[in-house]
Design a protein around this motif. Structure first.
Motif, PDB file in Angstrom:
ATOM      1  N   ARG A  33      88.383  38.515 -26.593  1.00 55.68           N
ATOM      2  CA  ARG A  33      88.874  37.142 -26.747  1.00 55.68           C
ATOM      3  C   ARG A  33      87.720  36.171 -26.994  1.00 55.68           C
ATOM      4  NH1 ARG A  33      92.260  35.988 -21.513  1.00 55.68           N
ATOM      5  NH2 ARG A  33      92.060  33.844 -22.319  1.00 55.68           N
ATOM      6  N   LEU A  34      86.593  36.414 -26.328  1.00 48.57           N
ATOM      7  CA  LEU A  34      85.434  35.553 -26.521  1.00 48.57           C
ATOM      8  C   LEU A  34      84.890  35.698 -27.937  1.00 48.57           C
ATOM      9  CD1 LEU A  34      83.284  33.630 -25.357  1.00 48.57           C
ATOM     10  CD2 LEU A  34      82.056  35.661 -24.536  1.00 48.57           C
ATOM     11  N   LEU A  35      84.749  36.934 -28.410  1.00 50.73           N
ATOM     12  CA  LEU A  35      84.222  37.161 -29.747  1.00 50.73           C
ATOM     13  C   LEU A  35      85.112  36.537 -30.814  1.00 50.73           C
ATOM     14  CD1 LEU A  35      83.012  40.862 -29.384  1.00 50.73           C
ATOM     15  CD2 LEU A  35      81.559  38.855 -29.755  1.00 50.73           C
ATOM     16  N   ALA A  36      86.422  36.529 -30.572  1.00 48.00           N
ATOM     17  CA  ALA A  36      87.357  35.940 -31.532  1.00 48.00           C
ATOM     18  C   ALA A  36      87.149  34.440 -31.675  1.00 48.00           C
ATOM     19  CB  ALA A  36      88.794  36.237 -31.114  1.00 48.00           C
ATOM     20  N   ARG A  37      86.552  33.815 -30.668  1.00 48.51           N
ATOM     21  CA  ARG A  37      86.327  32.371 -30.686  1.00 48.51           C
ATOM     22  C   ARG A  37      84.950  31.990 -31.236  1.00 48.51           C
ATOM     23  NH1 ARG A  37      89.941  29.417 -27.634  1.00 48.51           N
ATOM     24  NH2 ARG A  37      88.496  27.667 -27.829  1.00 48.51           N
ATOM     25  N   LEU A  38      84.018  32.952 -31.274  1.00 45.27           N
ATOM     26  CA  LEU A  38      82.637  32.642 -31.618  1.00 45.27           C
ATOM     27  C   LEU A  38      82.322  33.023 -33.062  1.00 45.27           C
ATOM     28  CD1 LEU A  38      80.812  33.846 -28.376  1.00 45.27           C
ATOM     29  CD2 LEU A  38      81.772  31.583 -28.895  1.00 45.27           C
ATOM     30  N   SER A  39      81.242  32.440 -33.556  1.00 47.15           N
ATOM     31  CA  SER A  39      80.754  32.730 -34.900  1.00 47.15           C
ATOM     32  C   SER A  39      79.420  33.455 -34.808  1.00 47.15           C
ATOM     33  CB  SER A  39      80.571  31.431 -35.696  1.00 47.15           C
ATOM     34  OG  SER A  39      81.795  30.736 -35.824  1.00 47.15           O
ATOM     35  N   PRO A  40      79.114  34.327 -35.783  1.00 45.76           N
ATOM     36  CA  PRO A  40      77.816  35.013 -35.766  1.00 45.76           C
ATOM     37  C   PRO A  40      76.664  34.020 -35.769  1.00 45.76           C
ATOM     38  CG  PRO A  40      79.291  36.037 -37.356  1.00 45.76           C
ATOM     39  CD  PRO A  40      79.966  34.763 -36.908  1.00 45.76           C
ATOM     40  N   ALA A  41      75.604  34.370 -35.045  1.00 41.77           N
ATOM     41  CA  ALA A  41      74.446  33.468 -34.932  1.00 41.77           C
ATOM     42  C   ALA A  41      73.137  34.226 -35.062  1.00 41.77           C
ATOM     43  CB  ALA A  41      74.494  32.720 -33.608  1.00 41.77           C
ATOM     44  N   GLY A  42      73.109  35.194 -35.953  1.00 41.90           N
ATOM     45  CA  GLY A  42      71.852  35.883 -36.215  1.00 41.90           C
ATOM     46  C   GLY A  42      71.753  37.252 -35.580  1.00 41.90           C
ATOM     47  N   THR A  43      70.835  38.037 -36.107  1.00 38.52           N
ATOM     48  CA  THR A  43      70.590  39.406 -35.656  1.00 38.52           C
ATOM     49  C   THR A  43      69.122  39.584 -35.340  1.00 38.52           C
ATOM     50  OG1 THR A  43      72.364  40.204 -37.104  1.00 38.52           O
ATOM     51  CG2 THR A  43      70.829  41.843 -36.274  1.00 38.52           C
ATOM     52  N   HIS A  44      68.846  40.365 -34.309  1.00 39.80           N
ATOM     53  CA  HIS A  44      67.478  40.769 -33.990  1.00 39.80           C
ATOM     54  C   HIS A  44      67.355  42.250 -34.330  1.00 39.80           C
ATOM     55  CE1 HIS A  44      66.736  36.983 -31.849  1.00 39.80           C
ATOM     56  NE2 HIS A  44      67.984  37.104 -31.445  1.00 39.80           N
ATOM     57  N   PRO A  45      66.982  42.567 -35.577  1.00 44.87           N
ATOM     58  CA  PRO A  45      66.995  43.965 -36.017  1.00 44.87           C
ATOM     59  C   PRO A  45      65.807  44.752 -35.493  1.00 44.87           C
ATOM     60  CG  PRO A  45      66.202  42.562 -37.777  1.00 44.87           C
ATOM     61  CD  PRO A  45      66.573  41.646 -36.637  1.00 44.87           C
TER      62      PRO A  45
END
Length: 321
Positions: A33-45
């Motif tokens: 449910r939390l992920l459904a509300r949030l937007s991607p904010a970058g990756t630490h590859p």
């Protein structure tokens, strides 16, 4: 920035077959449910062979620290946080430990297994410190299973996080011999010294594990000026959820799944409630290779409609970690 709650979850996923089986039967409703509300904010590859774990790189970046692989100056930062000067010098953590030698591997056992108390740790420090001093390395007591070391040899030296090597074969995680020739020699000398030293004889007689190795990690110098809450995002430093760590390192995936369920019902549910109330939040999920960031962000109508039909779920993200 200081009003944003940021939750960082290390060991959120693993490529291990046992972890994959545990995830297949696991429900994390609050996280979904939390992920459904949030937007991607970058990756630490990164890679599974990176010296620094993804969650360490993500945390370092949030604190405004250098986050190059193996060169996050955690020891200097720790000293800075204690209000002690670093003077632009390079520091490192030095952890007394036990290497268990097998037929085809050398495993670093959990330092907590040593059951070192402060008195024993200080006694051991007094034994080895003169050897390091001869090579310009000053040792300082910090806690029973972790000392601080200061010396130019740690400047720019890449070292593997203790969590990377814990309960694993140490050989792939050793610092480059050309860059750390002094440390390799010192470690060999320490092994010979401790092998027959009365310190270990006394421990063995009491049925306690012997100390036969030292692990160097958290190397480097802080940038000048050192990061402060007024100049970096340190005021909004993540809350690191350590609940999954021990089970993941032991590869006890049943315990790990149980810890995940508790984490979902606790801190993740708390973050969800904040997000639902309109409070800006951030979430970072970290695995063995990568860390994925998410945050509260305004979304257009098309994005909101799309999320209703294709909600972001942990099951679709875990392979990226």
């Amino acid at each position: 920035m200081s009003d944003i709650t940021h939750l960082l979850i290390p060991y959120a996923a693993s490529a291990s077959e046992g972890a994959q089986q545990a995830l297949a039967g696991m429900a994390l409703p609050h996280l979904d449910r939390l992920l459904a509300r949030l937007s991607p904010a970058g990756t630490h590859p990164g890679e599974e062979t990176s010296f620094s774990t993804p969650h360490e790189r993500a945390l370092a970046q949030a604190l405004g620290l250098p986050h190059e692989d193996g060169r996050i100056p955690w020891a200097a930062w720790h000293r800075h946080q204690q209000g002690l000067p670093t003077d632009g010098q390079a520091w490192a953590f030095l952890t007394p430990c036990q290497w268990q030698v097998g037929a085809d591997h050398v495993t670093l056992r959990d330092p907590d297994h040593l059951m070192l108390d402060e008195a024993a740790s200080r006694a051991l420090l007094a034994i080895v410190a003169p050897w390091f001093a001869e090579d310009g390395i000053a040792l300082h007591y910090d806690q029973p299973t972790r000392w601080l070391a200061q010396g130019e040899v740690f400047n720019g030296l890449a070292t593997a996080s203790l969590e990377r090597v814990l309960l694993r074969d140490v050989r792939p995680w050793m610092p480059d011999v050309r860059a750390a020739r002094t440390l390799h020699r010192l470690h060999s000398e320490m092994q010979m010294l401790l092998y027959t030293h009365a310190f270990n004889d006394e421990r063995a007689a009491r049925g306690l594990p012997v100390v036969n190795a030292l692990w160097v990690h958290g190397t480097g110098a802080l940038p000048t000026p050192a990061p402060t809450p007024t100049t970096t995002a340190a005021a909004a430093a993540p809350t690191v959820a350590h609940q999954l760590r021990d089970a993941a390192l032991r590869e006890d995936w049943r315990a790990w799944a149980t810890a995940w369920a508790a984490l979902d019902a606790g801190p993740v549910a708390d973050l969800l409630r904040q997000a639902e109330s309109g409070t800006p939040v951030r979430l970072t999920l970290s695995g063995e290779r990568n860390a994925l960031g998410f945050h509260s962000a305004p979304r257009g109508l098309g994005q909101r409609i799309q999320s209703l039909f294709r909600p972001q779920r942990f099951s679709s993200l875990r392979e990226q970690l």
